[in-house]
Design a protein around this motif. Structure first.
Motif: not given
Lengths: 589, 163
Positions: B10, B14, B17-18, B40, B42-43, B68-71, B163
């Motif tokens: 996503e 931040g 950094s995750r 896109d 958003t990605l 969580i943010e990794v698609v 995705i």
């Protein structure tokens, strides 16, 4: 639609999530939120005396119920004080939501008063965290936070809310549903893998079920019990898994690991088919992987978190899924195929296990002069009929609590297993009592640990949480002393606590009841009094002066295998290898 | 062994950094990391070059997926893939070396994108080892400055990360 402040949105979100209690401590950055709390009555706020305790209490509230604990702290020091509690919950996969105040968005990054980068500080110890920069994002963020905290492998979620976001206004609607495209935790296990697991169990000669905290958190106690009963196989629980199978069940071999029982550890070493349920083969459980695998075994590993599988130990049948679902399906597959381990082999396995059980590795030498700490836990078990919710701190007393209190059900045993946080016990007892107002809650602690959050005696008074504190006071940081005795030539470097306070007076000063117990004969009467109806509504602090030289046995030293335990004196010289060259263990069954 | 991981993540503050925090907290190696938003907005797409045993790479992939943010995460090494890296290199280009430097750039299919009386700045793309080879091929004392992007990777053929 009416526009309301961010602070009010925070309280409305918490109400929408059915929150009963918020454990917190006010400060500049959260004053708006506290004002909104003042103006509502749906949930109660519990004012702790230190933010770490707020988080531990919220954590234990989750651990002892099916609800989610919530903590609220201010920015800067409030946030950093919360970190130990957050890490504690993270290591044990406990669902929790922590709201931290933050300086205004325009001040972020300018080293403002009480500013700390909470998202950065907490990143490695949360399941996820959020910095909400726009009041319009608040409601959706809360929805996501609660969802993420409780689903999949649970964990703490931090929401950092800048002060201006709590002041700004917008329309409020709590989202009913949500979808996060990048977050889809698994539920059902793969049917093919489940079939393989069932097949392996049917081929097993020495099957063993090893159950961890995942089964407790995943609400799979009933399924674990059913599986054990169906197959008639032995079962062990980890420190975090205690209660998943009733501690008094004949198929239960006790806790395993560094301070596990002789039979639980040897069965772990010598089993040929191992079913791991929501457990992670961590260092305190299996010690060194190569030692553990030196006796060949086939392993089925059921876990909701794929990264837990094959992290320390390679497994033969990985099953990613919610343990409750997977066990249900596994039981169905076993029933459907009428698959059972070979009865003769299983009988032989039990024969061996019963041999291991005979010497009773938890036996200790009773004394008329000194209070044996183990006996205090045993008496507590008798007097509370094994029904109390027990919290503990960290150290020898924690291990004795785990070994001698036979937990009957999941979520009855509340301790910091992963992080090993001293100071956890008392605030945890508070949180557990609030989640279970009718339950008897006991906190087993030591004179070292209790002093790390003793200020919470004050909170207990304010909110009438009548927990019973059993301090096993041996005047030493007992586990440190034990290691110094074993590994550092009895050089007891800074593990002796001089100048201890009078704990009875402390308890009384906080408005509670205190007892000092020095004589073994007084242990039972004092416990009976403490748990009597007369003191039902009072916090009772029991300062047990215990034998300072007592050690926790069995013990698997670092680097040793589970079949190389240090045993209590009455078992010295006992052979821990069933056969020499036990690679060919097949003779046994 | 060297692996190239492609990560769809996503495009949120931040998120990077995750990923880097995960690598440092768990003691994994990052040889290079590139990131940019995709078509896109958003990605973001990340290419992480790392090395480690198969077990370590498996853990890295799982741990990345856990964020969580990794698609999506794929290990490009699992199939044929292409990787490219861009290098900008400023070199001394005076006297007889000036022609030689231009010739070398041509051989490596580089382009001179900035010129002064004394220097060339050369743009070079290719797999990392080609860029290494260029650096080796020219006189080390003539190098004034190098900047490299790290590898970007994509699967060959019809395999796509989406995705």
């Amino acid at each position: 639609m009416e526009h309301i402040s961010g602070a009010e949105i925070v309280t409305r979100c918490l109400q929408a999530e059915g929150v009963e209690f918020v454990f917190g401590y006010p400060g500049g950055a959260v004053l708006e939120i506290y004002d909104a709390i003042f103006r509502q009555e749906q949930f109660k706020h519990v004012l702790v005396r230190h933010e770490q305790a707020a988080v531990h209490a919220a954590d234990a509230y989750s651990r002892s119920s099916d609800k989610i604990g919530v903590a609220l702290v201010t920015s800067g020091p409030g946030a950093t004080n919360a970190l130990t509690g957050i890490a504690t919950a993270y290591m044990d996969s406990i669902p929790m939501v922590v709201i931290s105040g933050q300086v205004g968005t325009s001040a972020i990054g300018l080293d403002a008063f009480q500013e700390v980068d909470m998202v950065g500080c907490s990143r490695p110890i949360v399941k996820h965290n959020f910095l909400v920069k726009d009041v319009r994002d608040l409601a959706a963020t809360f929805k996501k936070a609660f969802h993420i905290a409780k689903t999949g492998r649970p964990g703490p979620v931090v929401i950092d809310v800048p002060k201006d976001v709590t002041i700004n206004k917008c329309a409020f609607e709590y989202p009913e549903t949500l979808s996060i495209r990048s977050y889809n935790p698994p539920t059902k296990g793969h049917p093919g893998q489940i079939k393989k697991a069932a097949q392996l169990l049917a081929e097993a000669k020495r099957p063993y079920i090893y159950v961890g905290g995942g089964a407790v958190q995943g609400g799979a106690g009933a399924q674990v019990t059913e599986l054990v009963k169906l197959l008639g196989v032995p079962c062990t629980n980890t420190l975090m898994g205690l209660g998943a199978l009733d501690g008094t069940d004949p198929n239960f071999l006790g806790m395993l690991g560094m301070h596990g029982t002789y039979e639980a550890n040897l069965a772990m070493q010598y089993c040929d088919v191992l079913i791991a349920v929501g457990a992670r083969f961590d260092d305190r459980v299996i010690s060194v992987p190569s030692q553990f695998l030196s006796n060949p075994k086939r392993i089925v590993h059921i876990d909701v978190d794929p990264s837990s599988i094959a992290k320390r130990v390679k497994v033969d049948v990985p099953i990613v899924g919610d343990v409750k679902h997977v066990l249900t399906d596994l039981i169905a597959a076993l029933k459907e195929g009428n698959l059972r381990p070979n009865p003769d082999a299983l009988a032989n396995w039990w024969k061996q296990i019963n041999e291991w059980r005979k010497p009773n590795s938890l036996l200790y030498t009773p004394s008329d002069e000194l209070i044996k700490p183990q006996s205090v836990v045993q008496k507590l078990w008798e007097i509370t009929h094994g029904e109390a919710i027990v919290t503990s701190d960290v150290g020898q007393h924690q291990m004795w609590a785990a070994q001698y209190y036979k937990f009957r059900r999941p979520k009855q045993w509340i301790n910091s297993g992963g992080l090993g946080t001293m100071g956890f016990g008392l605030p945890a007892a508070m949180g557990a009592q609030l989640a279970n107002p009718d339950a008897v809650v006991a906190c087993i602690t030591g004179e070292g640990s209790i002093q790390m959050n003793i200020q919470e005696l004050s909170t207990c008074k304010q909110y009438n949480t009548p927990v019973k504190v059993l301090s096993l006071n041996n005047r030493y940081l007992g586990m440190v002393r034990q290691w110094q005795e074993f590994f550092y030539g009895t050089r007891y470097s800074h593990s002796y606590m001089d100048a201890l306070p009078d704990f009875v007076k402390i308890a009384e000063a906080y408005g509670h009841v205190g007892f000092k117990i020095e004589n073994p004969a007084d242990v039972e009467p004092v416990l009976r009094e403490a748990f009597s109806p007369a003191l039902k509504d009072r916090l009772v602090f029991m300062d047990f002066r215990t034998d300072p030289s007592e050690n926790v046995f069995p013990m698997v030293q670092n680097g040793k295998g589970l079949n190389q335990m240090d045993l209590p004196p009455h078992m010295h010289g006992l052979q821990q290898v069933p056969f020499e060259n036990n690679r060919d263990y097949g003779n046994l069954c | 062994m060297r692996h190239i991981l492609s990560v769809l993540i996503e495009n949120e503050a931040g998120a990077l950094s995750r990923v880097t925090g995960l690598f440092s907290a768990r003691g994994y190696n990052i040889d290079s990391l590139t990131v940019q938003t995709t078509e896109d907005p958003t990605l973001s797409r990340m290419t992480i070059v790392t090395h480690g045993s198969d077990d370590v790479i498996e853990q890295i992939t799982k741990q990345l997926n856990k964020l969580i943010e990794v698609v999506k995460v794929i290990d490009l090494n699992e199939a044929d893939h292409i990787e490219r890296e861009l290098m900008l290199i400023k070199v001394r280009a005076t006297g007889k070396d000036r022609d030689e430097m231009k010739r070398m750039a041509d051989i490596f299919r580089g382009r001179v994108i900035d010129v002064t009386e004394k220097t060339y700045t050369i743009e070079l793309t290719g797999p990392g080892d080609k860029l290494d080879a260029f650096i080796k091929a020219i006189d080390a004392t003539s190098i004034l400055e190098t900047v490299r992007t790290g590898a970007s990777g994509i699967a060959r053929g019809e395999r796509v990360l989406k995705i």
